[in-house]
Structures are given as structure tokens and as C-alpha cells.
Scaffold this motif. Structure first.
Motif, PDB file in Angstrom:
ATOM      1  N   GLU A 140      14.944 -56.567  30.912  1.00  0.00           N
ATOM      2  CA  GLU A 140      16.127 -55.718  30.911  1.00  0.00           C
ATOM      3  C   GLU A 140      17.213 -56.311  31.806  1.00  0.00           C
ATOM      4  O   GLU A 140      16.923 -56.938  32.826  1.00  0.00           O
ATOM      5  CB  GLU A 140      15.772 -54.313  31.397  1.00  0.00           C
ATOM      6  CG  GLU A 140      14.836 -53.562  30.469  1.00  0.00           C
ATOM      7  CD  GLU A 140      14.570 -52.146  30.938  1.00  0.00           C
ATOM      8  OE1 GLU A 140      14.949 -51.828  32.087  1.00  0.00           O
ATOM      9  OE2 GLU A 140      14.000 -51.360  30.165  1.00  0.00           O
ATOM     10  N   GLY A 194      19.236 -49.108  27.349  1.00  0.00           N
ATOM     11  CA  GLY A 194      18.120 -48.423  27.977  1.00  0.00           C
ATOM     12  C   GLY A 194      18.307 -46.921  27.878  1.00  0.00           C
ATOM     13  O   GLY A 194      19.376 -46.432  27.506  1.00  0.00           O
ATOM     14  N   ARG A 195      17.282 -46.180  28.251  1.00  0.00           N
ATOM     15  CA  ARG A 195      17.306 -44.729  28.063  1.00  0.00           C
ATOM     16  C   ARG A 195      18.493 -44.074  28.770  1.00  0.00           C
ATOM     17  O   ARG A 195      19.211 -43.268  28.183  1.00  0.00           O
ATOM     18  CB  ARG A 195      15.992 -44.123  28.568  1.00  0.00           C
ATOM     19  CG  ARG A 195      15.906 -42.619  28.382  1.00  0.00           C
ATOM     20  CD  ARG A 195      14.539 -42.100  28.786  1.00  0.00           C
ATOM     21  NE  ARG A 195      14.476 -40.662  28.721  1.00  0.00           N
ATOM     22  CZ  ARG A 195      14.267 -39.963  27.621  1.00  0.00           C
ATOM     23  NH1 ARG A 195      14.119 -40.589  26.474  1.00  0.00           N
ATOM     24  NH2 ARG A 195      14.216 -38.647  27.649  1.00  0.00           N
ATOM     25  N   ALA A 223      21.732 -45.030  27.025  1.00  0.00           N
ATOM     26  CA  ALA A 223      21.851 -44.352  25.733  1.00  0.00           C
ATOM     27  C   ALA A 223      22.263 -42.898  25.917  1.00  0.00           C
ATOM     28  O   ALA A 223      23.101 -42.372  25.173  1.00  0.00           O
ATOM     29  CB  ALA A 223      20.530 -44.441  24.971  1.00  0.00           C
ATOM     30  N   ARG A 224      21.682 -42.239  26.916  1.00  0.00           N
ATOM     31  CA  ARG A 224      22.037 -40.841  27.167  1.00  0.00           C
ATOM     32  C   ARG A 224      23.505 -40.722  27.582  1.00  0.00           C
ATOM     33  O   ARG A 224      24.235 -39.855  27.090  1.00  0.00           O
ATOM     34  CB  ARG A 224      21.129 -40.247  28.245  1.00  0.00           C
ATOM     35  CG  ARG A 224      21.436 -38.787  28.580  1.00  0.00           C
ATOM     36  CD  ARG A 224      20.573 -38.303  29.731  1.00  0.00           C
ATOM     37  NE  ARG A 224      19.192 -38.170  29.339  1.00  0.00           N
ATOM     38  CZ  ARG A 224      18.662 -37.053  28.843  1.00  0.00           C
ATOM     39  NH1 ARG A 224      19.417 -35.978  28.680  1.00  0.00           N
ATOM     40  NH2 ARG A 224      17.389 -36.999  28.520  1.00  0.00           N
ATOM     41  N   SER A 254      13.721 -35.654  31.119  1.00  0.00           N
ATOM     42  CA  SER A 254      12.635 -36.142  30.265  1.00  0.00           C
ATOM     43  C   SER A 254      12.653 -35.542  28.863  1.00  0.00           C
ATOM     44  O   SER A 254      11.810 -35.889  28.034  1.00  0.00           O
ATOM     45  CB  SER A 254      11.283 -35.825  30.915  1.00  0.00           C
ATOM     46  OG  SER A 254      11.083 -34.417  31.004  1.00  0.00           O
ATOM     47  N   TRP A 256       9.176 -36.270  27.246  1.00  0.00           N
ATOM     48  CA  TRP A 256       8.680 -37.638  27.369  1.00  0.00           C
ATOM     49  C   TRP A 256       8.189 -37.919  28.794  1.00  0.00           C
ATOM     50  O   TRP A 256       8.568 -38.914  29.413  1.00  0.00           O
ATOM     51  CB  TRP A 256       9.778 -38.628  26.998  1.00  0.00           C
ATOM     52  CG  TRP A 256      10.336 -38.435  25.624  1.00  0.00           C
ATOM     53  CD1 TRP A 256      11.385 -37.644  25.271  1.00  0.00           C
ATOM     54  CD2 TRP A 256       9.872 -39.038  24.418  1.00  0.00           C
ATOM     55  NE1 TRP A 256      11.617 -37.716  23.914  1.00  0.00           N
ATOM     56  CE2 TRP A 256      10.697 -38.566  23.362  1.00  0.00           C
ATOM     57  CE3 TRP A 256       8.840 -39.934  24.120  1.00  0.00           C
ATOM     58  CZ2 TRP A 256      10.520 -38.955  22.045  1.00  0.00           C
ATOM     59  CZ3 TRP A 256       8.673 -40.328  22.798  1.00  0.00           C
ATOM     60  CH2 TRP A 256       9.501 -39.847  21.784  1.00  0.00           C
ATOM     61  N   SER A 257       7.348 -37.065  29.328  1.00  0.00           N
ATOM     62  CA  SER A 257       6.864 -37.275  30.694  1.00  0.00           C
ATOM     63  C   SER A 257       5.511 -36.601  30.883  1.00  0.00           C
ATOM     64  O   SER A 257       5.045 -35.844  30.025  1.00  0.00           O
ATOM     65  CB  SER A 257       7.866 -36.717  31.713  1.00  0.00           C
ATOM     66  OG  SER A 257       7.790 -35.303  31.766  1.00  0.00           O
ATOM     67  N   THR A 267      14.386 -34.597  25.123  1.00  0.00           N
ATOM     68  CA  THR A 267      15.387 -34.903  24.105  1.00  0.00           C
ATOM     69  C   THR A 267      15.257 -33.896  22.972  1.00  0.00           C
ATOM     70  O   THR A 267      14.179 -33.341  22.727  1.00  0.00           O
ATOM     71  CB  THR A 267      15.216 -36.321  23.530  1.00  0.00           C
ATOM     72  OG1 THR A 267      13.935 -36.434  22.892  1.00  0.00           O
ATOM     73  CG2 THR A 267      15.341 -37.371  24.619  1.00  0.00           C
TER      74      THR A 267
END
Length: 210
Positions: A58, A124-125, A128-129, A149, A169-170, A151
Motif C-alpha cells: 500500500e 484503501g478502505r 474509499a469511505r 466497521s 466487518w469487525s 457498511t
């Protein structure tokens, strides 16, 4: 073989266009094209590219000076880079790298009633957010502020109802507020608007609304 060139329409107000990266696949077979990428969108997007590269790790990103895009601390680019060359677009984000830093990571340009945003990497996350929030500051789905965490993905069902797919997602449990009266597709239970919706670790729940 003949190719038909299709005019690029103007984006509708409030409906920005976003182009995704065209990253190298590592295949020995390549496709040769006679026009600059992104095909048929160079004038509208205000950028072009003819070089792409893989990223073994990254890369950190930073917001360009005066950029309206608020990148989070630790925002990254992943997988690859399109070498975007700016014609008259506004640069939103840049790579922090001695080589890839010569190209912008994300650009935008006014076009007609909207704007065209080019993303030259797989964000990356966090990036993107931030980009999604900037592109649509008012959530059309009705869901408000979500835990980091969580979406929510929404879409239209064939019968006209609206589907809401909620992920956590956690490893920690999470909770969100129902933006409307939700019906759980698994057990048919109804969750009234404003009610807390619980999510287990790595949980997914699917709801529909009328």
C-alpha cells in the motif's frame, strides 16, 4: 472491424460519474488501443493515461493543496497505479512516493451539469469511505452516520422494494439506527424507524423497505 464512437452525455445534476482504475494484470497478452484512456472520456475527465503499474504494498495518500476531499489519517492506495496526466482537471489526492508521486491519485472535473472523477488506484478502505462521502454528502439510502466497521449497500428489488445489506466487518458487535421501517428478509420481523439494529461480529443482515 469498425467501431462506433458514442458521444459522452452530460452527467445529471447530483449524479457524478466516477471512473475506476485500469490496472495491469500481469498477463503476457495485452490489448492495444489507438485512443488514450480513459476511452472517450479524456475531454470530459480532463485527464489521460498510457502507463500503469503494480503496487507490491500500500502507498500512503495525501490531499492535494486546496482539495475539497478530506482524506483520513492513514489513507492509502492499493494494488496499482494509473499514471494520470492532468489536462485541466482538479487534483484531489496525491501519492506520497518518490516515483508514483509524479502522478495524481484522484482527480475531478466539471462536465455539463455534473462532474467526472477519476480514481487512478484501488483506494484503501478509509480513502474509499472519504471519497464516497465527498461524492454523495447526503446519503440517498437514508442511513446516517455509521460505525467505522459497518457498511450498507442498497439496491432496487424486481418488485419495487428497496433492499438494504448491512455488514459489520469487525470482531466487535455494532449497532445502527433504522432509517425507516425495515423488514428482515430471513424471519419477516419488522424493525420500526429509529430502532437500534444490532450486528454481531462479522455479521450481515438483509432488510427490505417498501
Amino acid at each position: 472491424m469498425k467501431y462506433r464512437r458514442t458521444p459522452v452525455p452530460h452527467p445529471d445534476p447530483g449524479s457524478p460519474w466516477t471512473t475506476s482504475p485500469s490496472l495491469p494484470s500481469g498477463s503476457p497478452q495485452t490489448s492495444q488501443r489507438h485512443e488514450q484512456a480513459p476511452a472517450r472520456l479524456v475531454a470530459a475527465a480532463g485527464v489521460w493515461y498510457d502507463e500503469v503499474g503494480n503496487l507490491p504494498a500500500e502507498l500512503p495518500l495525501r490531499a492535494a493543496p486546496g482539495s475539497p476531499l478530506a482524506l483520513p489519517e492513514g489513507g492509502t492506495a492499493t494494488h496499482g497505479v494509473d499514471g494520470l496526466t492532468v489536462v485541466d482537471a482538479e487534483v484531489l489526492a496525491e501519492y506520497e512516493h518518490p516515483h508514483f508521486g509524479r502522478w495524481p491519485a484522484i482527480t475531478t472535473r466539471r462536465h455539463g451539469a455534473g462532474h467526472v472523477t477519476c480514481v487512478g488506484t484501488v483506494p484503501g478502505r478509509g480513502t474509499a469511505r472519504a471519497l464516497a462521502e465527498w461524492l454523495s454528502s447526503a446519503p440517498s439510502s437514508g442511513w446516517g452516520t455509521l460505525p467505522a466497521s459497518v457498511t450498507v449497500t442498497t439496491g432496487n428489488c424486481p418488485d419495487g422494494r428497496r433492499a438494504h445489506v448491512v455488514h459489520d466487518w469487525s470482531w466487535q458487535e455494532a449497532a445502527v439506527r433504522a432509517p425507516g421501517d425495515l423488514t428482515d428478509v430471513l424471519d419477516g420481523s419488522v424493525i420500526p424507524v429509529g430502532t437500534s439494529v444490532g450486528l454481531g461480529a462479522w455479521d450481515v443482515r438483509v432488510f427490505v423497505t417498501s
